[in-house]
Design a protein around this motif. Structure first.
Motif, PDB file in Angstrom:
ATOM      1  N   ILE A  67       0.525  -1.041  -0.387  1.00 26.09           N
ATOM      2  CA  ILE A  67       0.083  -0.278   0.111  1.00 26.09           C
ATOM      3  C   ILE A  67       0.889   1.325  -0.051  1.00 26.09           C
ATOM      4  O   ILE A  67       0.646   2.317  -0.488  1.00 26.09           O
ATOM      5  CB  ILE A  67      -0.805   0.218   0.991  1.00 26.09           C
ATOM      6  N   ALA A  68       1.771   1.563   0.749  1.00 22.38           N
ATOM      7  CA  ALA A  68       2.742   2.353   0.731  1.00 22.38           C
ATOM      8  C   ALA A  68       3.780   2.820  -0.829  1.00 22.38           C
ATOM      9  O   ALA A  68       3.547   4.062  -1.005  1.00 22.38           O
ATOM     10  CB  ALA A  68       3.858   1.993   2.134  1.00 22.38           C
ATOM     11  N   LEU A  69       4.073   1.236  -1.110  1.00 20.91           N
ATOM     12  CA  LEU A  69       4.723   1.640  -2.412  1.00 20.91           C
ATOM     13  C   LEU A  69       3.097   2.451  -3.602  1.00 20.91           C
ATOM     14  O   LEU A  69       4.009   3.585  -4.632  1.00 20.91           O
ATOM     15  CB  LEU A  69       4.819   0.238  -3.130  1.00 20.91           C
ATOM     16  N   LEU A  70       2.021   1.589  -3.407  1.00 29.41           N
ATOM     17  CA  LEU A  70       1.170   1.659  -4.164  1.00 29.41           C
ATOM     18  C   LEU A  70       1.188   3.300  -4.551  1.00 29.41           C
ATOM     19  O   LEU A  70       0.316   3.627  -5.132  1.00 29.41           O
ATOM     20  CB  LEU A  70      -0.315   1.423  -3.730  1.00 29.41           C
ATOM     21  N   SER A  71       0.885   4.369  -3.557  1.00 27.63           N
ATOM     22  CA  SER A  71       0.991   5.677  -3.155  1.00 27.63           C
ATOM     23  C   SER A  71       1.943   6.642  -3.097  1.00 27.63           C
ATOM     24  O   SER A  71       1.535   7.150  -4.257  1.00 27.63           O
ATOM     25  CB  SER A  71       0.696   5.212  -0.961  1.00 27.63           C
ATOM     26  N   ALA A  72       3.261   6.034  -3.297  1.00 27.97           N
ATOM     27  CA  ALA A  72       4.231   6.347  -3.413  1.00 27.97           C
ATOM     28  C   ALA A  72       4.000   6.803  -5.285  1.00 27.97           C
ATOM     29  O   ALA A  72       4.632   7.806  -5.497  1.00 27.97           O
ATOM     30  CB  ALA A  72       5.665   5.859  -2.765  1.00 27.97           C
ATOM     31  N   PHE A  73       4.241   5.592  -5.828  1.00 27.96           N
ATOM     32  CA  PHE A  73       3.547   5.756  -7.244  1.00 27.96           C
ATOM     33  C   PHE A  73       2.658   6.041  -7.705  1.00 27.96           C
ATOM     34  O   PHE A  73       2.451   6.537  -8.986  1.00 27.96           O
ATOM     35  CB  PHE A  73       3.727   4.670  -7.811  1.00 27.96           C
ATOM     36  N   CYS A 131       4.519   2.213   9.848  1.00 26.58           N
ATOM     37  CA  CYS A 131       4.922   3.246   9.759  1.00 26.58           C
ATOM     38  C   CYS A 131       5.609   4.056   9.275  1.00 26.58           C
ATOM     39  O   CYS A 131       5.848   5.101   8.383  1.00 26.58           O
ATOM     40  CB  CYS A 131       4.608   3.625  11.278  1.00 26.58           C
ATOM     41  N   ALA A 132       6.564   3.285   9.529  1.00 26.58           N
ATOM     42  CA  ALA A 132       8.512   4.312   9.398  1.00 26.58           C
ATOM     43  C   ALA A 132       8.163   3.532   8.116  1.00 26.58           C
ATOM     44  O   ALA A 132       9.119   4.841   7.218  1.00 26.58           O
ATOM     45  CB  ALA A 132       9.069   2.645   9.871  1.00 26.58           C
ATOM     46  N   LEU A 168      -2.988   6.807   9.164  1.00 29.41           N
ATOM     47  CA  LEU A 168      -2.894   5.535   9.603  1.00 29.41           C
ATOM     48  C   LEU A 168      -3.237   5.154  11.198  1.00 29.41           C
ATOM     49  O   LEU A 168      -3.990   4.093  11.396  1.00 29.41           O
ATOM     50  CB  LEU A 168      -1.203   4.509   9.133  1.00 29.41           C
ATOM     51  N   LEU A 169      -2.800   5.827  11.452  1.00 28.60           N
ATOM     52  CA  LEU A 169      -2.761   6.198  13.151  1.00 28.60           C
ATOM     53  C   LEU A 169      -4.291   6.131  13.212  1.00 28.60           C
ATOM     54  O   LEU A 169      -4.551   5.860  14.777  1.00 28.60           O
ATOM     55  CB  LEU A 169      -2.287   7.114  14.421  1.00 28.60           C
ATOM     56  N   ILE A 170      -5.281   7.153  12.913  1.00 28.37           N
ATOM     57  CA  ILE A 170      -6.695   7.436  13.139  1.00 28.37           C
ATOM     58  C   ILE A 170      -7.366   6.663  13.006  1.00 28.37           C
ATOM     59  O   ILE A 170      -8.019   6.197  13.724  1.00 28.37           O
ATOM     60  CB  ILE A 170      -6.834   8.699  12.891  1.00 28.37           C
TER      61      ILE A 170
END
Length: 212
Positions: A25-31, A100-101, A123-125
């Motif tokens: 998901i983090a990579l999807l958001s980055a690209f 998170c990191a 993410l935390l919320i």
């Protein structure tokens, strides 16, 4: 809990799939996070507006993290001793920090540090809301309350309550994060046996210990 104990615990509690999902998901958001998804907005009189894809992706990461509480040992974990609950807390905290990191790092490299902080805050919320949803509705519906909150943000975007668009230094959004996490953690800690013990304690006469 030692490092080897944590690894064994992670194998049983879907550690690798959860981290793989949050990393994807983090990579999807980055690209592709800058892509605007056309959605109707009630706040703009029904006019179709574009919502950046990355604003809603942290919700998926949060729901993925709650998957660690489900599985073959979920009922056993709820009835476990205090030591078992401490192990579960340590494991969940470690997994959340790693997610998170990695999310912050990818967003910071792709967009900037401010975007990384906003992603982690969202993410935390949503993680806190997902924990509450798991306790109230069950593991299979852990996405329900986060998704309900996301619809509200989509329909009324860019207002003072929109934590997905507010600056990384917005105090209100961080207060929401603190409250959501506190509620989620409290809901997770309210296991059935703890609730029964609390109710027995409330029903016993003052100064008298409840019978076992």
């Amino acid at each position: 809990m030692t490092g080897s104990d944590l690894l064994r615990y992670a194998r049983v509690h879907r550690g690798a799939p959860v981290l793989a999902g949050t990393a994807a998901i983090a990579l999807l958001s980055a690209f592709f996070g800058g892509t605007h998804v056309a959605l109707p907005s009630i706040g703009s009189g029904g006019v179709t507006t574009g919502v950046p894809f990355r604003h809603e992706l942290p919700l998926l990461s949060a729901v993925f993290l709650t998957a660690t509480l489900d599985g073959a040992m979920s009922a056993h974990d709820d009835m476990g001793t205090s030591a078992m609950h401490r192990s579960r807390v340590a494991y969940c905290v470690a997994l959340t920090l790693v997610a998170c990191a990695f999310s912050f790092s990818t967003e910071a490299l792709a967009v900037g540090a401010q975007a990384g902080v906003v992603f982690v805050r969202s993410l935390l919320i949503w993680f806190g809301l997902a924990l509450l949803s798991v306790r109230l509705l069950g593991h299979q519906l852990g996405w329900s309350i986060p998704l309900a909150s996301a619809f509200f943000l989509i329909w009324y975007p860019h207002n003072w309550w929109d934590w997905t668009a507010n600056p990384s230094t917005d105090l209100f959004s961080w207060a929401v994060a603190a409250i959501a996490l506190s509620v989620g953690v409290a809901a997770t800690a309210a296991t059935p046996w703890r609730r029964r013990a609390f109710l027995r304690g409330q029903g016993s006469p003052s100064g008298e210990r409840p019978s076992r």
